[in-house]
Design a protein around this motif. Structure first.
Motif, PDB file in Angstrom:
ATOM      1  N   ASP A 141       0.838  -1.203   0.000  1.00 27.54           N
ATOM      2  CA  ASP A 141       0.000   0.000   0.000  1.00 27.54           C
ATOM      3  C   ASP A 141       0.872   1.251   0.000  1.00 27.54           C
ATOM      4  OD1 ASP A 141       0.869   0.365   2.622  1.00 27.54           O
ATOM      5  OD2 ASP A 141      -1.046  -0.171   3.529  1.00 27.54           O
ATOM      6  N   ARG A 142       0.236   2.405   0.011  1.00 31.22           N
ATOM      7  CA  ARG A 142       0.974   3.667  -0.086  1.00 31.22           C
ATOM      8  C   ARG A 142       1.836   3.971   1.130  1.00 31.22           C
ATOM      9  NH1 ARG A 142      -3.711   7.865  -0.949  1.00 31.22           N
ATOM     10  NH2 ARG A 142      -5.212   6.210  -0.932  1.00 31.22           N
ATOM     11  N   TYR A 143       1.642   3.225   2.221  1.00 34.25           N
ATOM     12  CA  TYR A 143       2.453   3.416   3.427  1.00 34.25           C
ATOM     13  C   TYR A 143       3.594   2.405   3.507  1.00 34.25           C
ATOM     14  CZ  TYR A 143      -1.774   5.969   4.480  1.00 34.25           C
ATOM     15  OH  TYR A 143      -2.839   6.827   4.394  1.00 34.25           O
ATOM     16  N   GLY A 144       3.728   1.572   2.478  1.00 30.74           N
ATOM     17  CA  GLY A 144       4.804   0.595   2.449  1.00 30.74           C
ATOM     18  C   GLY A 144       4.491  -0.710   3.157  1.00 30.74           C
ATOM     19  N   ARG A 145       3.244  -0.866   3.631  1.00 28.22           N
ATOM     20  CA  ARG A 145       2.873  -2.111   4.300  1.00 28.22           C
ATOM     21  C   ARG A 145       2.668  -3.198   3.260  1.00 28.22           C
ATOM     22  NH1 ARG A 145      -1.487   1.058   7.787  1.00 28.22           N
ATOM     23  NH2 ARG A 145      -2.336   1.118   5.694  1.00 28.22           N
ATOM     24  N   LYS A 146       3.233  -4.393   3.539  1.00 29.62           N
ATOM     25  CA  LYS A 146       3.148  -5.504   2.599  1.00 29.62           C
ATOM     26  C   LYS A 146       2.129  -6.513   3.086  1.00 29.62           C
ATOM     27  CE  LYS A 146       7.902  -5.005   1.136  1.00 29.62           C
ATOM     28  NZ  LYS A 146       9.197  -5.630   0.936  1.00 29.62           N
ATOM     29  N   LYS A 147       1.328  -7.020   2.137  1.00 27.93           N
ATOM     30  CA  LYS A 147       0.325  -8.042   2.442  1.00 27.93           C
ATOM     31  C   LYS A 147       0.392  -9.096   1.357  1.00 27.93           C
ATOM     32  CE  LYS A 147      -2.030  -4.060   3.941  1.00 27.93           C
ATOM     33  NZ  LYS A 147      -2.686  -2.898   3.425  1.00 27.93           N
ATOM     34  N   GLU A 148       0.519 -10.343   1.734  1.00 26.68           N
ATOM     35  CA  GLU A 148       0.557 -11.419   0.746  1.00 26.68           C
ATOM     36  C   GLU A 148      -0.855 -11.924   0.497  1.00 26.68           C
ATOM     37  OE1 GLU A 148       3.326 -14.539   0.922  1.00 26.68           O
ATOM     38  OE2 GLU A 148       5.029 -13.179   0.904  1.00 26.68           O
ATOM     39  N   PHE A 149      -1.092 -12.307  -0.764  1.00 23.84           N
ATOM     40  CA  PHE A 149      -2.423 -12.761  -1.136  1.00 23.84           C
ATOM     41  C   PHE A 149      -2.310 -13.891  -2.144  1.00 23.84           C
ATOM     42  CE2 PHE A 149      -6.082 -12.573  -4.015  1.00 23.84           C
ATOM     43  CZ  PHE A 149      -7.104 -12.768  -3.101  1.00 23.84           C
ATOM     44  N   SER A 150      -3.152 -14.907  -1.979  1.00 32.96           N
ATOM     45  CA  SER A 150      -3.281 -15.990  -2.952  1.00 32.96           C
ATOM     46  C   SER A 150      -4.760 -16.193  -3.234  1.00 32.96           C
ATOM     47  CB  SER A 150      -2.683 -17.291  -2.406  1.00 32.96           C
ATOM     48  OG  SER A 150      -1.289 -17.162  -2.275  1.00 32.96           O
ATOM     49  N   GLY A 151      -5.085 -16.439  -4.478  1.00 33.82           N
ATOM     50  CA  GLY A 151      -6.475 -16.675  -4.864  1.00 33.82           C
ATOM     51  C   GLY A 151      -6.584 -16.879  -6.355  1.00 33.82           C
ATOM     52  N   THR A 152      -7.723 -17.392  -6.788  1.00 33.36           N
ATOM     53  CA  THR A 152      -7.949 -17.597  -8.221  1.00 33.36           C
ATOM     54  C   THR A 152      -9.139 -16.770  -8.674  1.00 33.36           C
ATOM     55  OG1 THR A 152      -9.345 -19.515  -7.757  1.00 33.36           O
ATOM     56  CG2 THR A 152      -7.025 -19.953  -8.225  1.00 33.36           C
ATOM     57  N   ASN A 153      -9.076 -16.348  -9.928  1.00 34.02           N
ATOM     58  CA  ASN A 153     -10.141 -15.544 -10.543  1.00 34.02           C
ATOM     59  C   ASN A 153     -10.610 -14.441  -9.612  1.00 34.02           C
ATOM     60  OD1 ASN A 153     -10.112 -17.193 -12.840  1.00 34.02           O
ATOM     61  ND2 ASN A 153     -11.476 -18.654 -11.863  1.00 34.02           N
ATOM     62  N   TYR A 154      -9.700 -13.537  -9.261  1.00 37.59           N
ATOM     63  CA  TYR A 154      -9.997 -12.531  -8.254  1.00 37.59           C
ATOM     64  C   TYR A 154      -9.691 -11.133  -8.787  1.00 37.59           C
ATOM     65  CZ  TYR A 154     -10.584 -10.616  -3.605  1.00 37.59           C
ATOM     66  OH  TYR A 154     -11.050  -9.918  -2.526  1.00 37.59           O
ATOM     67  N   LEU A 155     -10.555 -10.187  -8.422  1.00 34.71           N
ATOM     68  CA  LEU A 155     -10.358  -8.778  -8.745  1.00 34.71           C
ATOM     69  C   LEU A 155      -9.962  -8.052  -7.475  1.00 34.71           C
ATOM     70  CD1 LEU A 155     -10.687  -6.347 -10.739  1.00 34.71           C
ATOM     71  CD2 LEU A 155     -13.004  -6.156  -9.877  1.00 34.71           C
ATOM     72  N   MET A 156      -8.751  -7.511  -7.453  1.00 35.14           N
ATOM     73  CA  MET A 156      -8.260  -6.768  -6.286  1.00 35.14           C
ATOM     74  C   MET A 156      -8.343  -5.279  -6.609  1.00 35.14           C
ATOM     75  SD  MET A 156      -6.962  -6.821  -3.201  1.00 35.14           S
ATOM     76  CE  MET A 156      -6.291  -8.442  -2.921  1.00 35.14           C
ATOM     77  N   THR A 157      -9.104  -4.544  -5.803  1.00 34.35           N
ATOM     78  CA  THR A 157      -9.229  -3.103  -5.982  1.00 34.35           C
ATOM     79  C   THR A 157      -8.358  -2.390  -4.965  1.00 34.35           C
ATOM     80  OG1 THR A 157     -11.085  -2.920  -4.455  1.00 34.35           O
ATOM     81  CG2 THR A 157     -11.604  -3.332  -6.788  1.00 34.35           C
ATOM     82  N   PHE A 158      -8.179  -1.095  -5.160  1.00 27.18           N
ATOM     83  CA  PHE A 158      -7.382  -0.279  -4.255  1.00 27.18           C
ATOM     84  C   PHE A 158      -7.963  -0.328  -2.838  1.00 27.18           C
ATOM     85  CE2 PHE A 158      -6.404   3.720  -2.164  1.00 27.18           C
ATOM     86  CZ  PHE A 158      -5.041   3.819  -2.343  1.00 27.18           C
ATOM     87  N   GLU A 159      -9.300  -0.223  -2.735  1.00 23.30           N
ATOM     88  CA  GLU A 159      -9.943  -0.205  -1.423  1.00 23.30           C
ATOM     89  C   GLU A 159      -9.755  -1.541  -0.703  1.00 23.30           C
ATOM     90  OE1 GLU A 159     -11.821   0.686  -4.223  1.00 23.30           O
ATOM     91  OE2 GLU A 159     -11.564   2.832  -3.914  1.00 23.30           O
ATOM     92  N   GLU A 160      -9.882  -2.650  -1.442  1.00 20.36           N
ATOM     93  CA  GLU A 160      -9.694  -3.968  -0.829  1.00 20.36           C
ATOM     94  C   GLU A 160      -8.263  -4.145  -0.351  1.00 20.36           C
ATOM     95  OE1 GLU A 160     -11.425  -7.655  -2.404  1.00 20.36           O
ATOM     96  OE2 GLU A 160     -12.288  -6.351  -3.932  1.00 20.36           O
ATOM     97  N   MET A 161      -7.326  -3.687  -1.162  1.00 22.21           N
ATOM     98  CA  MET A 161      -5.919  -3.814  -0.791  1.00 22.21           C
ATOM     99  C   MET A 161      -5.649  -3.029   0.494  1.00 22.21           C
ATOM    100  SD  MET A 161      -2.496  -2.541  -2.693  1.00 22.21           S
ATOM    101  CE  MET A 161      -2.859  -0.870  -2.190  1.00 22.21           C
ATOM    102  N   GLU A 162      -6.189  -1.824   0.579  1.00 23.66           N
ATOM    103  CA  GLU A 162      -5.985  -0.997   1.772  1.00 23.66           C
ATOM    104  C   GLU A 162      -6.637  -1.630   2.998  1.00 23.66           C
ATOM    105  OE1 GLU A 162      -4.627   2.454   2.178  1.00 23.66           O
ATOM    106  OE2 GLU A 162      -3.521   1.767   0.426  1.00 23.66           O
ATOM    107  N   ALA A 163      -7.743  -2.351   2.804  1.00 25.65           N
ATOM    108  CA  ALA A 163      -8.467  -2.943   3.932  1.00 25.65           C
ATOM    109  C   ALA A 163      -7.851  -4.259   4.417  1.00 25.65           C
ATOM    110  CB  ALA A 163      -9.922  -3.187   3.551  1.00 25.65           C
TER     111      ALA A 163
END
Length: 164
Positions: A141-163
């Motif tokens: 994210d814009r604060y440099g926080r890292k989050k790992e994610f795994s999934g199939t057929n998924y739409l990741m939006t900015f809001e979801e990433m921040e949450a």
């Protein structure tokens, strides 16, 4: 109806072009209906100035306003390798994979037909990324926080990433 193409990248020049056209029509016996076609979406203030020009001169009717929409979407076939850093500013459909160690900076909407294992920065509030498969993809994210994610057929939006 008369159609006038107006390049509104320089709004003051565009207004003077419209005013010049309206001035030339002052002595016409019949008022013309005019369709203005702008090179890009006009701002509110610019639109007000256009309306005021037609109101002031009263030598033509503003019948219609159009602007060219940028709906171009590119299709690319590419593999993004480890160590590569790519910035996306236009909507794209990409057939290929993103390897671990590659970095994507996204300012738009992307569709990946393939697998993403690298790092993803969704930098704009309206940006999003869809992929057939995310495998331990790192979203930053814009604060440099890292989050790992795994999934199939998924739409990741900015809001979801921040949450996350």
């Amino acid at each position: 109806m008369e159609t006038i193409l107006v390049n509104n990248d320089d709004e003051s020049l565009a207004i003077s072009t419209i005013n010049k056209y309206l001035e030339e029509r002052i002595f016409d016996k019949r008022k013309k209906e005019v369709c203005l076609v702008f090179s890009k979406k006009p701002t509110i203030n610019f639109f007000k100035l256009v309306l005021l020009s037609f109101y002031d001169y009263k030598s033509a009717y503003l019948k219609m306003i159009k602007y060219e929409k940028n709906t171009k979407c590119n299709l690319e076939k590419v593999i993004i390798h480890s160590g590569e850093e790519i910035v996306f500013n236009e909507p794209k459909i990409i057939v290929g994979n993103v390897h671990k160690g590659a970095t994507l900076h996204i300012n738009t909407n992307l569709v990946f037909i393939g697998e993403i294992k690298g790092s993803v920065y969704l930098e704009d509030d309206k940006s999003s990324i869809y992929a057939d498969k995310f495998t331990n993809a790192t979203f930053i994210d814009r604060y440099g926080r890292k989050k790992e994610f795994s999934g199939t057929n998924y739409l990741m939006t900015f809001e979801e990433m921040e949450a996350m």
